[in-house]
Write a protein that holds these residues in place. Structure first.
Motif, PDB file in Angstrom:
ATOM      1  N   VAL A  71     -13.375 -33.180  75.861  1.00 52.21           N
ATOM      2  CA  VAL A  71     -13.071 -34.575  75.828  1.00 52.21           C
ATOM      3  C   VAL A  71     -13.925 -35.607  75.178  1.00 52.21           C
ATOM      4  O   VAL A  71     -15.142 -35.304  74.929  1.00 52.21           O
ATOM      5  N   GLN A  72     -13.447 -36.401  74.296  1.00 55.64           N
ATOM      6  CA  GLN A  72     -14.371 -37.251  73.337  1.00 55.64           C
ATOM      7  C   GLN A  72     -14.082 -38.699  73.826  1.00 55.64           C
ATOM      8  O   GLN A  72     -12.913 -39.144  74.385  1.00 55.64           O
ATOM      9  N   VAL A  73     -15.300 -39.475  74.270  1.00 50.93           N
ATOM     10  CA  VAL A  73     -15.306 -40.798  74.733  1.00 50.93           C
ATOM     11  C   VAL A  73     -15.974 -41.606  73.645  1.00 50.93           C
ATOM     12  O   VAL A  73     -17.052 -41.203  73.073  1.00 50.93           O
ATOM     13  N   HIS A  74     -15.360 -42.875  73.497  1.00 52.99           N
ATOM     14  CA  HIS A  74     -15.740 -43.761  72.540  1.00 52.99           C
ATOM     15  C   HIS A  74     -15.930 -45.191  73.156  1.00 52.99           C
ATOM     16  O   HIS A  74     -14.866 -45.376  73.601  1.00 52.99           O
ATOM     17  N   SER A  75     -16.958 -46.197  72.745  1.00 53.60           N
ATOM     18  CA  SER A  75     -16.768 -47.359  73.299  1.00 53.60           C
ATOM     19  C   SER A  75     -16.781 -48.376  72.065  1.00 53.60           C
ATOM     20  O   SER A  75     -17.367 -48.382  71.073  1.00 53.60           O
ATOM     21  N   SER A 102     -20.755 -24.458  84.051  1.00 51.42           N
ATOM     22  CA  SER A 102     -21.206 -24.120  85.225  1.00 51.42           C
ATOM     23  C   SER A 102     -19.962 -23.692  85.882  1.00 51.42           C
ATOM     24  O   SER A 102     -19.041 -24.592  85.994  1.00 51.42           O
ATOM     25  N   ALA A 103     -19.853 -22.655  86.679  1.00 53.20           N
ATOM     26  CA  ALA A 103     -18.894 -22.519  87.756  1.00 53.20           C
ATOM     27  C   ALA A 103     -18.471 -23.524  88.899  1.00 53.20           C
ATOM     28  O   ALA A 103     -17.378 -23.785  89.376  1.00 53.20           O
ATOM     29  N   THR A 104     -19.606 -24.371  88.999  1.00 51.55           N
ATOM     30  CA  THR A 104     -19.637 -25.206  90.073  1.00 51.55           C
ATOM     31  C   THR A 104     -19.437 -26.744  89.521  1.00 51.55           C
ATOM     32  O   THR A 104     -20.322 -26.796  88.626  1.00 51.55           O
ATOM     33  N   GLY A 105     -18.590 -27.434  89.806  1.00 45.50           N
ATOM     34  CA  GLY A 105     -18.399 -28.713  89.300  1.00 45.50           C
ATOM     35  C   GLY A 105     -19.413 -29.688  89.363  1.00 45.50           C
ATOM     36  O   GLY A 105     -20.128 -29.696  90.331  1.00 45.50           O
ATOM     37  N   PHE A 106     -19.733 -30.730  88.502  1.00 45.36           N
ATOM     38  CA  PHE A 106     -20.767 -31.837  88.748  1.00 45.36           C
ATOM     39  C   PHE A 106     -20.285 -32.933  87.880  1.00 45.36           C
ATOM     40  O   PHE A 106     -19.260 -32.900  86.964  1.00 45.36           O
ATOM     41  N   ALA A 107     -20.844 -34.192  88.177  1.00 39.96           N
ATOM     42  CA  ALA A 107     -20.678 -35.231  87.633  1.00 39.96           C
ATOM     43  C   ALA A 107     -21.547 -35.447  86.495  1.00 39.96           C
ATOM     44  O   ALA A 107     -22.962 -35.257  86.496  1.00 39.96           O
ATOM     45  N   THR A 108     -21.104 -36.145  85.231  1.00 38.83           N
ATOM     46  CA  THR A 108     -21.862 -36.646  84.294  1.00 38.83           C
ATOM     47  C   THR A 108     -21.545 -38.192  84.235  1.00 38.83           C
ATOM     48  O   THR A 108     -20.462 -38.525  84.060  1.00 38.83           O
ATOM     49  N   THR A 109     -22.651 -39.167  84.223  1.00 39.89           N
ATOM     50  CA  THR A 109     -22.215 -40.517  84.245  1.00 39.89           C
ATOM     51  C   THR A 109     -22.691 -40.904  82.768  1.00 39.89           C
ATOM     52  O   THR A 109     -23.719 -41.058  82.156  1.00 39.89           O
ATOM     53  N   LEU A 110     -21.749 -41.821  82.390  1.00 37.22           N
ATOM     54  CA  LEU A 110     -21.871 -42.469  81.155  1.00 37.22           C
ATOM     55  C   LEU A 110     -22.924 -43.638  81.129  1.00 37.22           C
ATOM     56  O   LEU A 110     -22.928 -44.363  82.266  1.00 37.22           O
ATOM     57  N   PRO A 111     -23.474 -43.917  79.923  1.00 41.61           N
ATOM     58  CA  PRO A 111     -24.140 -45.362  80.142  1.00 41.61           C
ATOM     59  C   PRO A 111     -23.268 -46.470  80.153  1.00 41.61           C
ATOM     60  O   PRO A 111     -22.118 -46.308  79.731  1.00 41.61           O
ATOM     61  N   PRO A 112     -23.742 -47.683  80.147  1.00 39.70           N
ATOM     62  CA  PRO A 112     -22.846 -48.908  80.105  1.00 39.70           C
ATOM     63  C   PRO A 112     -22.379 -48.889  78.555  1.00 39.70           C
ATOM     64  O   PRO A 112     -22.899 -48.464  77.794  1.00 39.70           O
ATOM     65  N   PRO A 113     -21.084 -49.425  78.689  1.00 32.53           N
ATOM     66  CA  PRO A 113     -20.430 -49.408  77.268  1.00 32.53           C
ATOM     67  C   PRO A 113     -21.010 -50.135  76.392  1.00 32.53           C
ATOM     68  O   PRO A 113     -21.830 -51.262  76.660  1.00 32.53           O
ATOM     69  N   ALA A 114     -21.313 -49.746  75.142  1.00 26.93           N
ATOM     70  CA  ALA A 114     -21.759 -50.644  73.955  1.00 26.93           C
ATOM     71  C   ALA A 114     -21.344 -49.964  72.713  1.00 26.93           C
ATOM     72  O   ALA A 114     -20.831 -49.087  72.591  1.00 26.93           O
ATOM     73  N   LEU A 115     -21.048 -50.985  71.873  1.00 31.44           N
ATOM     74  CA  LEU A 115     -20.345 -50.887  70.515  1.00 31.44           C
ATOM     75  C   LEU A 115     -21.128 -49.657  69.858  1.00 31.44           C
ATOM     76  O   LEU A 115     -22.060 -49.512  69.605  1.00 31.44           O
ATOM     77  N   GLY A 116     -19.922 -48.368  69.464  1.00 27.73           N
ATOM     78  CA  GLY A 116     -20.463 -47.488  68.759  1.00 27.73           C
ATOM     79  C   GLY A 116     -20.913 -46.118  69.470  1.00 27.73           C
ATOM     80  O   GLY A 116     -21.109 -45.149  68.898  1.00 27.73           O
ATOM     81  N   LEU A 117     -20.829 -46.161  70.612  1.00 30.42           N
ATOM     82  CA  LEU A 117     -21.376 -45.315  71.681  1.00 30.42           C
ATOM     83  C   LEU A 117     -20.075 -44.123  71.748  1.00 30.42           C
ATOM     84  O   LEU A 117     -19.249 -44.417  71.640  1.00 30.42           O
ATOM     85  N   GLU A 118     -20.499 -42.814  71.386  1.00 25.12           N
ATOM     86  CA  GLU A 118     -19.827 -41.836  71.590  1.00 25.12           C
ATOM     87  C   GLU A 118     -20.284 -40.472  72.039  1.00 25.12           C
ATOM     88  O   GLU A 118     -21.751 -40.167  71.745  1.00 25.12           O
ATOM     89  N   PHE A 119     -19.468 -39.642  72.761  1.00 22.12           N
ATOM     90  CA  PHE A 119     -19.983 -38.593  73.232  1.00 22.12           C
ATOM     91  C   PHE A 119     -18.857 -37.454  73.308  1.00 22.12           C
ATOM     92  O   PHE A 119     -17.648 -37.992  73.542  1.00 22.12           O
ATOM     93  N   THR A 120     -19.151 -36.114  73.075  1.00 20.66           N
ATOM     94  CA  THR A 120     -18.089 -35.065  73.144  1.00 20.66           C
ATOM     95  C   THR A 120     -18.559 -34.017  74.311  1.00 20.66           C
ATOM     96  O   THR A 120     -19.724 -33.632  74.551  1.00 20.66           O
ATOM     97  N   PHE A 121     -17.412 -33.827  75.079  1.00 20.84           N
ATOM     98  CA  PHE A 121     -17.883 -32.953  76.304  1.00 20.84           C
ATOM     99  C   PHE A 121     -16.775 -31.834  75.834  1.00 20.84           C
ATOM    100  O   PHE A 121     -15.606 -31.998  75.846  1.00 20.84           O
TER     101      PHE A 121
END
Length: 163
Positions: A137-141, A61-80
Motif C-alpha cells: 500500500v502506498q499513500v501520498h498527501s 505480525s500474525a496479529t493485526g494492528f493499527a498504524t496511524t498516519l500523521p495529519p496530511p501535509a503536502l509531499g508526505l508519503e509512506f509505503t506499507f
C-alpha cells in the motif's frame, strides 16, 4: 530556480521554514527528496510522524494492528508492505489521525480479481488471512487528503472503511 541545501532526516520542518519563509508547502518535500529512505519492520501499533515521510514499513505480525498516519501535509508519503509474517488474526489498518474520511484511491489486484475504489474513507484495511507477503500500500498527501494505491494478490486483501 530555488537552490535548497541538503538536509538530513533529522532536520526539522521548522528549520526549513526559517530558511525558506513563505515556502512551507515545500518543506516536507525537501526533506523527502534530500534524504535517504528509511525502512522498518513493524510488529505493533504505532503513530507515524511527518519527518518519517518516505519510509517503507514492513508489517510483520500474525496479529493485526493499527498504524496511524500523521495529519496530511503536502509531499508526505509512506509505503506499507506485508512482511515475512502476514496477518492471520485481525486486520492491519492504516488510519487517519483525525478519524476523517480523507483517504481516496484504488486497490489494484492480480489480473484474475477485481479491485476496490476508496470512496473517501478513514481506514485502509489489510484483511487477515487474505494478505500475502509482498502485498503493498502506498499513500501520498496533497496537504488535504491521502491518496492510496494498493497492490494485492487477492481481491479480499484490501478494503476501505468510512467513519
Amino acid at each position: 530556480e530555488i537552490h535548497m541545501p541538503i538536509y538530513s532526516h533529522n532536520d526539522t520542518i521548522t528549520s526549513l521554514n526559517q530558511n525558506f519563509p513563505g515556502r512551507q508547502g515545500n518543506a516536507l518535500a525537501a526533506i523527502h527528496r534530500n534524504s535517504r529512505l528509511s525502512a522498518e519492520v513493524v510488529s505493533a501499533a504505532r503513530t507515524l510522524r511527518a519527518e518519517e515521510s518516505g519510509a517503507v514499513l514492513y508489517l510483520s505480525s500474525a496479529t493485526g494492528f493499527a498504524t496511524t498516519l500523521p495529519p496530511p501535509a503536502l509531499g508526505l508519503e509512506f509505503t506499507f508492505v506485508i512482511g515475512a509474517t502476514p496477518n492471520t488474526s485481525g486486520n492491519h489498518t492504516i488510519v487517519t489521525s483525525g478519524s476523517a474520511n480523507i483517504i481516496q484511491g484504488n486497490s489494484f489486484i492480480s489480473p484474475d480479481a477485481i479491485g476496490v475504489a476508496a470512496d473517501p474513507a478513514d481506514s485502509i484495511n489489510l484483511v487477515a488471512s487474505s494478505t500475502v507477503t509482498g502485498d503493498e500500500v502506498q499513500v501520498h498527501s496533497d496537504g488535504t487528503n491521502w491518496y492510496v494505491k494498493a497492490f494485492a494478490s487477492l481481491a479480499a486483501a484490501v478494503t476501505f472503511t468510512k467513519v
